[in-house]
Write an enzyme that holds these catalytic residues in place. Sequence first.
Site, short mmCIF file in Angstrom:
data_model
loop_
_atom_site.label_atom_id
_atom_site.label_comp_id
_atom_site.label_asym_id
_atom_site.label_seq_id
_atom_site.Cartn_x
_atom_site.Cartn_y
_atom_site.Cartn_z
N SER A 115 45.13 35.29 41.64
CA SER A 115 43.98 34.55 41.11
C SER A 115 42.87 35.53 40.77
O SER A 115 42.61 36.48 41.53
CB SER A 115 43.49 33.53 42.14
OG SER A 115 44.44 32.51 42.34
N GLN A 174 48.11 35.15 35.14
CA GLN A 174 46.87 34.70 35.76
C GLN A 174 46.02 33.92 34.77
O GLN A 174 46.17 34.05 33.57
CB GLN A 174 46.08 35.92 36.26
CG GLN A 174 46.89 36.87 37.13
CD GLN A 174 47.60 37.95 36.36
OE1 GLN A 174 47.92 37.80 35.17
NE2 GLN A 174 47.88 39.05 37.01
N HIS A 231 48.01 44.87 29.82
CA HIS A 231 48.41 43.52 30.22
C HIS A 231 49.45 43.04 29.22
O HIS A 231 49.32 41.99 28.60
CB HIS A 231 47.20 42.58 30.28
CG HIS A 231 47.07 41.90 31.60
ND1 HIS A 231 46.68 40.59 31.74
CD2 HIS A 231 47.31 42.34 32.86
CE1 HIS A 231 46.67 40.27 33.03
NE2 HIS A 231 47.05 41.31 33.72
N HIS A 282 54.54 48.47 38.96
CA HIS A 282 53.16 48.18 38.57
C HIS A 282 52.15 48.72 39.58
O HIS A 282 51.09 49.22 39.20
CB HIS A 282 53.00 46.67 38.41
CG HIS A 282 51.74 46.26 37.72
ND1 HIS A 282 51.50 46.53 36.39
CD2 HIS A 282 50.65 45.59 38.16
CE1 HIS A 282 50.32 46.05 36.05
NE2 HIS A 282 49.78 45.48 37.10
N GLY A 300 44.35 56.15 34.66
CA GLY A 300 44.92 55.31 33.61
C GLY A 300 45.94 54.36 34.17
O GLY A 300 45.81 53.85 35.28
N ASN A 301 47.02 54.18 33.41
CA ASN A 301 47.96 53.11 33.72
C ASN A 301 49.30 53.44 33.09
O ASN A 301 49.35 54.02 32.02
CB ASN A 301 47.40 51.79 33.17
CG ASN A 301 48.33 50.62 33.35
OD1 ASN A 301 48.91 50.13 32.39
ND2 ASN A 301 48.48 50.15 34.56
#
Length: 748
Positions: free
Chosen positions: A313, A240, A94, A47, A537-538
């Site tokens: 958090s 989270q 996510h 990640h 991006g991701n």
Amino acid sequence: MEKEKVSLADAKEHGLTETEFVEIQKILGRIPNSTELGIFSAMWSEHCSYKNSILKLKTLPTKSDKLLAGAGEENAGAMDIGDGLAVVFKIESHNHPTAVEPYQGAATGVGGIMRDIFTMGARPITSLNSLRFGDPKEPRNKYLLTRAVKGIGDYGNSLGIAVGGGELFLHPTFTKNPLVNAMTVGIAKHDEMASASTKGKVGNKVYIVGATTGRDGIHGASFASKDLTKESEEKRSAVQVGDPFMEKLLMEASLEAIQKKLLVGIQDMGAAGISCATSEMSAKGKTGMDVDLDKVPLREADMNAYEIMLSESQERMLVIPEVGKEGELVSIFHKWGLNAVEIGTVTADGILRIRKNGTLKAEIPAESLVLGGGAPRYVREEKRPTYLDEVVKFDPNKIPDLKPDTVPQTLNSLLSSLNISSRRPLYEQYDTEVGLVKVVEPGEDGGLVRIPGTKKGIAVATDCNSRYTYLNPYEGAQIAVCESARNVAATGAEPYGVTNNLNFGNPYIPENYYVFSECVRGLGDACRFLGLPVTGGNVSFYNESPEGPVFPTPTIGMVGVIDDVAKGLRTYPRTKEDVKYALVGNFQPTISASEYLYRSQGLDTGAIPNISLEKEKQTMDALIECRKNGLLTSAKDLSLGGLLVALAKIVIAGKKGVEVNLNELQTKVPRLDALCFGETGASFIVSFLPNDETKVRESFTSKGLSVYTLGSSSAKASLSVKGDGFHWEWTTKSLEVEFESGLKSYFE
């Protein structure tokens, strides 16, 4: 220094390999303690480190003379749009949190991507979401879908950011692994942009601002780097919890501090929390940091160093103020009701030192932790999946063609099907009006938003046909880029830049890595040909359950720019005058790999539509040229469901009649199912005033493209379709009823 040592078994429990554990010992010159192991495991997780993808991602085109912040340089990509303004944009996933706790998982995905945008000094003006879920007829899928949509809506609405578009694809492959990809677009002034770096400012103080730190999200980064199992569903502590009202305050305070030039650097605390923010800012600025965890405002008592460093958090930032500006910075955050506490100092030696209770808990070279630094980089074994050679053997001619009298009901069925029907049940939960920036109604091919204070607009779209990329990863990824670009072009805007969210299975399985590699290759080749930089991006791996991986989904987020939003195009003509319709581009429909084939035969198979990057670019160039010359009154891209679905959507959106004659097209496409419902690339239905027909034709035919006359607007509130051997007619109302019925019951 804390003396406690850890074992190889501890390292493996944290998701590290034996080789990586040995490398950590080389870096430190000793065995790490538990806090250091936790930091390395989070920062070297897939990640955070992109360790199994970064070498492939480096093959993507990233250069542009308009680029202000490229891939990996900052929290998001940024491009110059003239007048001293920049568009800042990024997409992120996510997925795993949503599979476990859909409301908070999806909501915090929105919050995280928003922070990536405003930490750069850009005010978010619109957001999009690209969603994949299983069939909502199954109760668990319905629960995941409806709760995720509510989470997205509640968080975005509370922040006051309009939703400008998105997409939803429902298929059994996503039953246990939903995909939630959130994109945000913001606007910044060039001279008010911020950086996520210490900029070498040794001696400057380090502050944590925003919310308190609790135990939520610990192991979030490593949780997102594993396959989902039954045990995963019990790991809710790794998800989270978001507070959108806190985020709104944090956004306003951060933007105020940036605009007043109080900051050296600012970094969102997302994955891996304080571990990531401190190490990345230090490494980027070629410095170190000395951090005292006793000063971190805590939500829960008795948190140890490991927990504080790995907490995810939400609604927190790490900021480094300019020397002498600390008091003003604290005043701004206190004014907004937020914490602003000094927790450390920038140091010269490049070492990240973490202290608690007067004891040194971690001492790690910052560079060794980060992507592009000491984090590992791998290329995994590839093996072409055998199914790819089987699916291309499918012969669509063995499927009985439609009879003319079955076409009306077939269109009705497709309009009410899960992947084509109206997305109103989703966007009714999103605020699409806030900020007074939206120009087009929800449900258009691409979103179009006004840049406040200017005539300019930003067009936005997210796209990927997961079925195409499953059946042909290389060309399917090219089609995803072109489809997203077409949706931007359909608004009249010029495609400008790309952000991508690559959703795949376990990279250690050779067949999965082959599919990933081919999709990246296709994405790169398409962007190079179209002249579009990939700004970042991701990557989300491990979207896999015991039943196997999800369909590969390289989601493309596209932004475009239009000089005057008042001249933007819609799906339907807004003029009160009569117009003519034509089909332009490179119309080559096939029922192979189509939504029609899946809905009618239950098949995900066959060769995907032919892709010609040259024809795609020529078609979009001609369309944009016509728009600039004021020749078009509307434009609609052909995609899922083919020609008749596109015509029906034009009639539904404009609430005006259309009369069509397909005689000319029947000579080119003799099969009725392919003509009506086959899918194709590089094709638009455009409308224009009769006097402009010659100029429109010349714009396309001069580039070697086809122009087929379809028909004209009608005074009757219906879609009328004639051809050799048939005449069908649907009232606008009947089409609308079918279109609105598909998803409605699942959200009631």
